[in-house]
Design a protein around this motif. Structure first.
Motif: not given
Length: 583
Positions: A157-178
């Motif tokens: 609760p009430n936690l704002e995480v900056d996931w960009a600073q924890l993000m690994d390099e992408p190893n998958a691609l998702a093409v999702l219309y919605n």
């Protein structure tokens, strides 16, 4: 914290330690000491500009630890992160580690409000240091432990995480219309699939701005795993070939540019509904044969709920010809009935995807049974898997709280979702009206749906005409069928996804019903995705099922046959007696 000594006297490490613990909400002080080694200039900054004047200093509050922390002052703020040393217990659990960093990030977020121009460099270095430490900690975890760790941070609760600073390099691609944050069942399920995989994705989607509501809570599910997300500014369409084709070409071109620039992916993931995702997927697969393609079907595309063909006239253009010719070379001539907008979306995935995902066995049986070529059917059988919609762990049901009162002296039933010709609540409301007098007012039905009267707090989406909205409202009202028992039915607008999960705990029974599959289906190929949400709730569930359907095989608390109003009435009486007593 107020220093009991004069303003020129140093603040003792124990005073700093106790104040930080208090401000950060620890119930008991740590056995280990927070040792703060500061040079004169840094301490002067604390004394004069932050600690005494503004209650807490960003660097110190950040370094709160349940274990020992040491901050060694250096010549420049930028080097602070290099001197952070945290003792790590060898047998510390993933939960303990997550809870420690939740305290740290909360502290960081609070401290951010006190940043001034002269302390920005310190804050930035400290923030980077903390997130780098978390990255190193997560790198030692297994994939399942990492998902568990991410879940705890994402749902705190009430936690704002900056996931960009924890993000690994992408190893998958998702093409999702919605995709999130737009409200749609497909966006939710795709988010849950991405989370369950534990992989890191680049996502390419279509913008549903002005067409669907935005629900930021859905984003919390997959946020730790989405490295980048790009929405194409195109008008979305359910069944328009020109829109399908435009999205497929543009989305595949964007993805191809990433690949050509050196980005490598272990696999490509597409999902339908909505069908345009698979058209983009096949273009990418043809251009990159070595790229593994995983294609998921939520429901049969080429058949409607009655089991009749869906899709309109055969498609005829050069783009279609380019898709069909390779299929015909390997699996034989494609009949005109398979050249429609939805049937072709199935065929291209069947022929080219490396893995086909169905959400239930009956769906797989139905879809494979309609494949025109026996060779293609065997090809799909060999590479297909069945995977029900994922259920989120308990933390997600605690992530958002909702103020909603229920009368505990009644049996409270809840229905969440839309209404269709094949799915409604009239059998329930009819059964309530049929209850003997002494039981009738002991039941209350709570309905949460998108389209309720504006007079009842409903809201018409931008871009939707008043007539279209009112038609959907009428469909919902007719789908409930509350005539004569209006005081026992409460209509509510639909909730953000995580609030929906949280509110499920307030009701005695959660209602889920099969879609009536029609006489043209040999078996019911649909498994309501709502079941996966109810399966994780602490409340009981009541399923209204067709004989032998996938839902009928799920461990709902109660199963009742669709259309058997007398059985529903009898079950209501039993439930009332169980909760309120025989008398």
């Amino acid at each position: 914290m107020k220093n009991s000594a004069s303003s020129n006297d140093p603040v003792s490490p124990s005073e700093i330690s106790n104040a930080i613990r208090s401000a950060s909400g620890l119930e008991a002080p740590s056995q280990n000491v927070i040792e703060v080694l500061l040079d004169g200039e840094v301490y002067k900054d604390i004394r004069e500009n932050a600690w005494n004047a503004m209650h807490r200093f960003i660097s110190l509050e950040l370094y709160l630890r349940a274990t020992k922390a040491r901050w060694v002052a250096s010549e420049t703020d930028e080097k602070l992160a290099d001197h952070l040393s945290i003792s790590q217990s060898a047998n510390e659990s993933t939960v303990d580690g997550a809870n420690k960093y939740i305290v740290d990030i909360r502290s960081l977020n609070r401290a951010r409000t006190f940043v001034k121009a002269q302390s920005l460099g310190t804050y930035t270095a400290v923030e980077s240091g903390l997130y780098e430490e978390i990255r190193k900690y997560r790198s030692r975890l297994t994939k399942s432990e990492k998902v568990r760790f991410n879940d705890l941070l994402a749902t705190a609760p009430n936690l704002e995480v900056d996931w960009a600073q924890l993000m690994d390099e992408p190893n998958a691609l998702a093409v999702l219309y919605n995709f999130s944050p737009y409200t749609d069942t497909g966006a939710v399920v795709a988010s849950k699939r991405i989370r369950a995989s534990g992989d890191t994705y680049d996502v390419i989607a279509c913008s549903f701005a002005h067409r669907k509501k935005i629900d930021s809570t859905i984003e919390r599910i997959a946020a730790p795993y989405v490295h980048s997300k790009q929405f194409l500014p195109m008008v979305p369409s359910w069944a328009t070939w020109s829109a399908f084709k435009a999205y497929a070409i543009k989305a595949s071109r964007i993805a191809q540019n990433k690949i050509d620039a050196g980005q490598t992916y272990d696999y490509l993931y597409t999902r339908a509904m909505w069908a345009p995702s698979h058209y983009a997927g096949v273009l990418l697969k043809k251009a990159n044969p070595e790229l593994r393609w995983v294609a998921e079907f939520s429901d049969p595309l080429s058949l409607d709920v009655e089991g009749l063909p869906r899709g309109g006239a055969p498609l005829e253009d050069g783009f279609v010809t380019g898709l069909i010719e390779p299929i015909e070379r390997e699996f034989g001539a494609v009949p005109d009935t398979e050249r429609t907008i939805f049937a072709l979306a199935e065929l291209i995935a069947y022929a080219h995807a490396d893995e086909i995902v169905f959400t239930n066995d009956h769906q797989k049986t139905t879809m494979l049974g309609h494949i025109y070529s026996e060779t293609l059917r065997q090809h799909v059988e060999e590479k297909s898997v069945v995977s029900n919609h994922p259920t989120l762990p308990a933390e997600f049901y605690e992530a958002e709280q909702v103020n909603y009162s229920v009368d505990r002296s009644r049996v409270n039933l809840a229905y969440f979702g839309e209404f269709y010709a094949t799915r409604g609540l009239t059998e329930i409301t009819t059964a309530i009206r049929m209850l003997p007098k002494q039981y009738r007012d002991k039941v209350h039905l709570h309905v949460f749906t998108n389209y309720i009267p504006v007079s009842g707090s409903g809201s018409r989406p931008r871009g939707m005409s008043a007539k279209a909205y009112n038609d959907l409202v009428d469909r919902a009202i007719n789908g409930v069928g509350a005539h004569g028992i209006e005081d026992q039915v409460t209509l509510n607008g639909s909730l953000p996804y995580l609030k929906f999960l949280g509110i499920t705990k307030k009701f005695d029974y959660l209602l889920v019903n099969d879609a009536r599959s029609g006489e043209h289906h040999e078996v019911n190929p649909y498994l309501p995705s709502k079941w996966s949400d109810y399966a994780g709730s602490s409340s009981k569930s009541w399923a209204f099922v067709e004989n032998g359907s996938s839902l009928s095989l799920k461990p709902a608390t109660v199963h009742t046959a669709l259309g058997d109003i007398q059985a529903i009435t009898d079950e209501l009486i039993r439930i009332i007696k169980d909760k309120l007593g025989e008398n």
